[in-house]
Design a protein around this motif. Structure first.
Motif, PDB file in Angstrom:
ATOM      1  N   TYR A 190       0.840  -1.194   0.000  1.00 52.43           N
ATOM      2  CA  TYR A 190       0.000   0.000   0.000  1.00 52.43           C
ATOM      3  C   TYR A 190       0.876   1.244   0.000  1.00 52.43           C
ATOM      4  O   TYR A 190       1.955   1.264   0.592  1.00 52.43           O
ATOM      5  CB  TYR A 190      -0.912   0.047   1.238  1.00 52.43           C
ATOM      6  CG  TYR A 190      -1.848  -1.127   1.364  1.00 52.43           C
ATOM      7  CD1 TYR A 190      -3.025  -1.191   0.624  1.00 52.43           C
ATOM      8  CD2 TYR A 190      -1.555  -2.180   2.224  1.00 52.43           C
ATOM      9  CE1 TYR A 190      -3.884  -2.267   0.734  1.00 52.43           C
ATOM     10  CE2 TYR A 190      -2.409  -3.262   2.346  1.00 52.43           C
ATOM     11  CZ  TYR A 190      -3.573  -3.305   1.594  1.00 52.43           C
ATOM     12  OH  TYR A 190      -4.413  -4.380   1.709  1.00 52.43           O
ATOM     13  N   ILE A 191       0.375   2.282  -0.662  1.00 49.73           N
ATOM     14  CA  ILE A 191       1.027   3.591  -0.655  1.00 49.73           C
ATOM     15  C   ILE A 191       0.000   4.603  -0.169  1.00 49.73           C
ATOM     16  O   ILE A 191      -1.152   4.597  -0.625  1.00 49.73           O
ATOM     17  CB  ILE A 191       1.521   3.982  -2.057  1.00 49.73           C
ATOM     18  CG1 ILE A 191       2.514   2.937  -2.588  1.00 49.73           C
ATOM     19  CG2 ILE A 191       2.171   5.363  -2.034  1.00 49.73           C
ATOM     20  CD1 ILE A 191       2.874   3.129  -4.052  1.00 49.73           C
ATOM     21  N   LEU A 192       0.411   5.456   0.764  1.00 55.68           N
ATOM     22  CA  LEU A 192      -0.480   6.493   1.286  1.00 55.68           C
ATOM     23  C   LEU A 192       0.131   7.852   0.975  1.00 55.68           C
ATOM     24  O   LEU A 192       1.304   8.106   1.261  1.00 55.68           O
ATOM     25  CB  LEU A 192      -0.675   6.328   2.787  1.00 55.68           C
ATOM     26  CG  LEU A 192      -1.463   5.065   3.161  1.00 55.68           C
ATOM     27  CD1 LEU A 192      -0.794   4.330   4.289  1.00 55.68           C
ATOM     28  CD2 LEU A 192      -2.887   5.412   3.521  1.00 55.68           C
ATOM     29  N   ARG A 234     -13.237   6.734   3.789  1.00 57.80           N
ATOM     30  CA  ARG A 234     -14.210   7.100   2.750  1.00 57.80           C
ATOM     31  C   ARG A 234     -13.836   6.364   1.469  1.00 57.80           C
ATOM     32  O   ARG A 234     -12.665   6.307   1.093  1.00 57.80           O
ATOM     33  CB  ARG A 234     -14.178   8.613   2.531  1.00 57.80           C
ATOM     34  CG  ARG A 234     -15.203   9.168   1.536  1.00 57.80           C
ATOM     35  CD  ARG A 234     -15.096  10.695   1.539  1.00 57.80           C
ATOM     36  NE  ARG A 234     -16.158  11.346   0.791  1.00 57.80           N
ATOM     37  CZ  ARG A 234     -16.002  11.874  -0.429  1.00 57.80           C
ATOM     38  NH1 ARG A 234     -14.829  11.794  -1.029  1.00 57.80           N
ATOM     39  NH2 ARG A 234     -17.018  12.472  -1.034  1.00 57.80           N
ATOM     40  N   PHE A 235     -14.823   5.789   0.802  1.00 58.31           N
ATOM     41  CA  PHE A 235     -14.552   5.078  -0.436  1.00 58.31           C
ATOM     42  C   PHE A 235     -15.833   4.974  -1.248  1.00 58.31           C
ATOM     43  O   PHE A 235     -16.924   5.284  -0.776  1.00 58.31           O
ATOM     44  CB  PHE A 235     -14.000   3.669  -0.153  1.00 58.31           C
ATOM     45  CG  PHE A 235     -15.001   2.734   0.474  1.00 58.31           C
ATOM     46  CD1 PHE A 235     -15.760   1.875  -0.307  1.00 58.31           C
ATOM     47  CD2 PHE A 235     -15.193   2.706   1.856  1.00 58.31           C
ATOM     48  CE1 PHE A 235     -16.691   1.012   0.266  1.00 58.31           C
ATOM     49  CE2 PHE A 235     -16.119   1.848   2.431  1.00 58.31           C
ATOM     50  CZ  PHE A 235     -16.877   1.007   1.636  1.00 58.31           C
ATOM     51  N   THR A 284     -13.337  -1.703  -4.021  1.00 53.59           N
ATOM     52  CA  THR A 284     -13.221  -0.349  -3.493  1.00 53.59           C
ATOM     53  C   THR A 284     -12.430   0.544  -4.438  1.00 53.59           C
ATOM     54  O   THR A 284     -11.469   0.113  -5.074  1.00 53.59           O
ATOM     55  CB  THR A 284     -12.557  -0.345  -2.109  1.00 53.59           C
ATOM     56  OG1 THR A 284     -11.264  -0.976  -2.206  1.00 53.59           O
ATOM     57  CG2 THR A 284     -13.394  -1.105  -1.104  1.00 53.59           C
ATOM     58  N   ARG A 285     -12.841   1.800  -4.485  1.00 50.94           N
ATOM     59  CA  ARG A 285     -12.178   2.804  -5.317  1.00 50.94           C
ATOM     60  C   ARG A 285     -12.086   4.109  -4.534  1.00 50.94           C
ATOM     61  O   ARG A 285     -12.870   4.363  -3.627  1.00 50.94           O
ATOM     62  CB  ARG A 285     -12.962   3.032  -6.613  1.00 50.94           C
ATOM     63  CG  ARG A 285     -13.142   1.777  -7.450  1.00 50.94           C
ATOM     64  CD  ARG A 285     -14.057   2.008  -8.631  1.00 50.94           C
ATOM     65  NE  ARG A 285     -14.174   0.800  -9.455  1.00 50.94           N
ATOM     66  CZ  ARG A 285     -14.922   0.690 -10.538  1.00 50.94           C
ATOM     67  NH1 ARG A 285     -15.647   1.717 -10.934  1.00 50.94           N
ATOM     68  NH2 ARG A 285     -14.964  -0.431 -11.224  1.00 50.94           N
ATOM     69  N   SER A 286     -11.130   4.943  -4.930  1.00 50.98           N
ATOM     70  CA  SER A 286     -10.983   6.296  -4.355  1.00 50.98           C
ATOM     71  C   SER A 286     -10.999   6.265  -2.829  1.00 50.98           C
ATOM     72  O   SER A 286     -11.739   7.012  -2.183  1.00 50.98           O
ATOM     73  CB  SER A 286     -12.101   7.216  -4.871  1.00 50.98           C
ATOM     74  OG  SER A 286     -12.142   7.240  -6.275  1.00 50.98           O
ATOM     75  N   VAL A 287     -10.183   5.401  -2.236  1.00 49.86           N
ATOM     76  CA  VAL A 287     -10.176   5.241  -0.780  1.00 49.86           C
ATOM     77  C   VAL A 287      -9.404   6.393  -0.131  1.00 49.86           C
ATOM     78  O   VAL A 287      -8.274   6.692  -0.519  1.00 49.86           O
ATOM     79  CB  VAL A 287      -9.533   3.895  -0.382  1.00 49.86           C
ATOM     80  CG1 VAL A 287      -9.515   3.751   1.140  1.00 49.86           C
ATOM     81  CG2 VAL A 287     -10.293   2.739  -1.017  1.00 49.86           C
ATOM     82  N   LYS A 288     -10.037   7.013   0.854  1.00 52.75           N
ATOM     83  CA  LYS A 288      -9.411   8.080   1.643  1.00 52.75           C
ATOM     84  C   LYS A 288      -9.406   7.666   3.109  1.00 52.75           C
ATOM     85  O   LYS A 288     -10.389   7.126   3.616  1.00 52.75           O
ATOM     86  CB  LYS A 288     -10.180   9.392   1.501  1.00 52.75           C
ATOM     87  CG  LYS A 288     -10.353   9.900   0.071  1.00 52.75           C
ATOM     88  CD  LYS A 288      -9.098  10.540  -0.454  1.00 52.75           C
ATOM     89  CE  LYS A 288      -9.366  11.204  -1.815  1.00 52.75           C
ATOM     90  NZ  LYS A 288      -8.137  11.778  -2.397  1.00 52.75           N
ATOM     91  N   LEU A 289      -8.301   7.946   3.778  1.00 53.44           N
ATOM     92  CA  LEU A 289      -8.183   7.711   5.214  1.00 53.44           C
ATOM     93  C   LEU A 289      -7.918   9.040   5.894  1.00 53.44           C
ATOM     94  O   LEU A 289      -7.190   9.886   5.361  1.00 53.44           O
ATOM     95  CB  LEU A 289      -7.049   6.727   5.519  1.00 53.44           C
ATOM     96  CG  LEU A 289      -7.137   5.344   4.860  1.00 53.44           C
ATOM     97  CD1 LEU A 289      -5.920   4.510   5.206  1.00 53.44           C
ATOM     98  CD2 LEU A 289      -8.409   4.618   5.273  1.00 53.44           C
ATOM     99  N   LEU A 315      -5.526  11.268   3.700  1.00 50.56           N
ATOM    100  CA  LEU A 315      -4.568  10.470   2.946  1.00 50.56           C
ATOM    101  C   LEU A 315      -5.298   9.673   1.870  1.00 50.56           C
ATOM    102  O   LEU A 315      -6.365   9.110   2.117  1.00 50.56           O
ATOM    103  CB  LEU A 315      -3.824   9.499   3.868  1.00 50.56           C
ATOM    104  CG  LEU A 315      -3.100  10.093   5.078  1.00 50.56           C
ATOM    105  CD1 LEU A 315      -2.504   8.979   5.922  1.00 50.56           C
ATOM    106  CD2 LEU A 315      -2.018  11.054   4.636  1.00 50.56           C
ATOM    107  N   SER A 316      -4.708   9.620   0.678  1.00 48.21           N
ATOM    108  CA  SER A 316      -5.229   8.782  -0.398  1.00 48.21           C
ATOM    109  C   SER A 316      -4.517   7.443  -0.355  1.00 48.21           C
ATOM    110  O   SER A 316      -3.282   7.391  -0.243  1.00 48.21           O
ATOM    111  CB  SER A 316      -4.994   9.454  -1.756  1.00 48.21           C
ATOM    112  OG  SER A 316      -5.711  10.656  -1.856  1.00 48.21           O
ATOM    113  N   LEU A 317      -5.287   6.366  -0.455  1.00 47.09           N
ATOM    114  CA  LEU A 317      -4.722   5.018  -0.400  1.00 47.09           C
ATOM    115  C   LEU A 317      -4.583   4.454  -1.809  1.00 47.09           C
ATOM    116  O   LEU A 317      -5.540   4.436  -2.582  1.00 47.09           O
ATOM    117  CB  LEU A 317      -5.616   4.097   0.436  1.00 47.09           C
ATOM    118  CG  LEU A 317      -5.173   2.636   0.523  1.00 47.09           C
ATOM    119  CD1 LEU A 317      -3.946   2.503   1.407  1.00 47.09           C
ATOM    120  CD2 LEU A 317      -6.301   1.755   1.041  1.00 47.09           C
TER     121      LEU A 317
END
Length: 482
Positions: free
Chosen positions: A86-88, A105-106, A228-233, A241-243
């Motif tokens: 994973y890259i954040l 959020r996704f 899942t798409r466009s995952v934000k943490l 952060l975008s995952l």
């Protein structure tokens, strides 16, 4: 996320910092670190943190390297390539063992269809007087009103639903975007996002698991795989952060179309039932997650029906938690005595596959078998329907026999002709698993079943094709009774 290249400084777990270049391109993403003449001390599995030359914070999780590349010219040059799970990217950095995620959020491909409300987005023809009144009331300038004005609108309702669950507060929201207009006209496009606000912050792995659990639930609602798409943490209210997932993912097969009238759960027209089932589904998920993920894995195959799929479909009924299966069988005193005598005899024999097989069979003697478990789950469905599906237990029993044929080599009459029904039999096991699970979570199947069902969900497709498929299967097995 689109392909991009980021340059900056990257700090390895050893504390050493080097310039580097991060190429983001899905499962081919790679971080190249330029170490000069220095050979880093530790290049094992690690988390790497970086800062781009534009100030963007970077975290790479579970990085591995195949070792340094060393070039000799006038000076020694050492480079390392790291591959991560994973890259954040964003305004903060994550330490997997300590950083807490407060919100996620996704979106998935079908959420806009699943949660669409006709009252939120629409088009209307209006009178010239109405258009002039709207323009005057809202102080809109430079509008050339004609005799036949038309309007496209978004109602302004962003939150579609909101619910408190065992994993935190969950809500879905509209996220519309609008063109400014021009000679090609204008357009309102919408994406629906799912949000989870955790009661207490979660570590990264726990937050990712919660996201996958919800994606599995969305697959249940939509009737086909939801990746899942466009995952934000979110670390807090401001640090987003975008995952980027660099693990190669399976492709989403079509798996049919979505029609909201065929969906088992409807947050717009039947919100009470929707909330009840969602809450209970998540409460049960800790015990049910393994068979549910087996179901989700089957859905990935969409219209592909192979041996592995029917075996997996049967196994998800075989590995249900204890409370979801029939009670233990009560053995007669004679059977119990025979069981213990046999156990004693075989226990004294030298270890061998045959010995282990018999001891295993003796241990399972009082436990419900797969056919018994399947029949029990069928009874849950039949009790919930105003008009039970005829011979559903018979169809499920044939499906189990096909599974046993592939797993144990247990043949049965007309096995060759029965294999022609692999899609129907596989769908039967998946239907039994999913429908009985939802019913126990509070789904009112009788309300859904009395609708004029189409082909917009895997369960509605099964129901539509059931009479014809049953009739043809009965031609092959006319005398089988349960």
């Amino acid at each position: 996320m689109k392909k991009r290249t980021i340059t900056g400084d990257f700090t390895l777990q050893s504390g050493e910092t080097f310039p580097g270049k991060l190429k983001i391109q899905g499962h081919k993403s790679v971080l190249t670190v330029y170490c000069g003449s220095i050979r880093p001390n530790n290049i094992g599995n690690q988390t790497i943190h970086g800062t781009s030359h534009t100030g963007e914070k970077i975290t790479l999780i579970d990085c591995i390297s195949h070792g340094p590349t060393i070039r000799f010219a006038q000076l020694q040059s050492v480079t390392l390539e790291f591959y991560s799970s994973y890259i954040l990217l964003g305004q903060g950095q994550i330490f997997p063992d300590s950083t807490r995620i407060t919100r996620a959020r996704f979106r998935t491909r079908d959420m806009a269809s699943v949660f669409y409300d006709l009252r939120d987005f629409h088009y209307n023809r209006i009178t010239k007087d109405t258009a002039e009144a709207l323009i005057e009331e809202n102080a809109i300038r430079n509008v050339n009103i004609g005799d036949h004005p038309q309007i496209c609108y978004f109602s302004g309702k962003y939150v579609i639903f909101e619910i408190d669950t065992i994993i935190g507060r969950i809500w879905a929201e509209n996220s519309p975007s609008t063109t400014l207009g021009g000679f090609k006209g204008l357009q309102i496009r919408n994406k629906v996002y799912i949000n989870i606000e955790f009661e207490t912050g979660l570590l990264l792995n726990d937050a990712l698991m919660a996201i996958q659990d919800l994606a599995c639930l969305m697959s249940v609602i939509a009737g086909r795989t939801q990746k899942t798409r466009s995952v934000k943490l979110y670390l807090n209210e401001t640090e987003e952060l975008s995952l980027v997932t660099t693990i190669e993912q399976v492709q989403e097969e079509d798996g049919g179309y979505i029609h909201r009238g065929d969906l088992p759960l409807d947050a717009i027209r039947r919100p009470d039932e929707f909330f009840r089932v969602i809450q209970q589904w998540l409460i049960r998920h800790k015990e049910w997650h393994i068979p549910r993920y087996r179901w989700a894995a089957c859905q990935v195959k969409a219209s592909l029906y192979d041996i592995d799929r029917i075996v997996a479909a049967a196994n998800m009924l075989d590995i249900l938690p204890e409370g979801a299966t029939p009670k233990l069988n009560t053995l007669t005193p004679e059977l119990m005595a025979a069981k213990e005598n046999c156990r004693g005899i075989f226990y004294k024999l030298p270890d061998s596959p045959e010995r282990s097989s018999v001891l295993g069979a003796l241990g399972r003697l009082s436990k419900p078998s797969l056919p018994q478990k399947c029949k029990h789950r069928v009874s849950i469905i039949q009790d919930a329907m105003p008009t039970p599906l005829p011979d559903l237990a018979f169809v499920a029993s044939i499906a189990v026999k096909v599974r046993n044929y592939f797993v144990h080599g247990s043949s049965f009459p007309n096995v060759d002709r029965t294999l022609d029904f692999m899609p129907f039999l596989t769908d039967t096991l998946e239907f039994v698993f999913l429908a009985s699970d939802l019913i126990e979570c509070g789904w009112q199947m009788w309300d859904w079943e009395t609708n004029d069902l189409g082909y917009g969900h895997s369960m509605s497709r099964y129901m539509r094709g059931y009479p014809d498929n049953l009739r043809e299967l009965r031609h092959v097995h006319p005398d089988v009774k349960l």
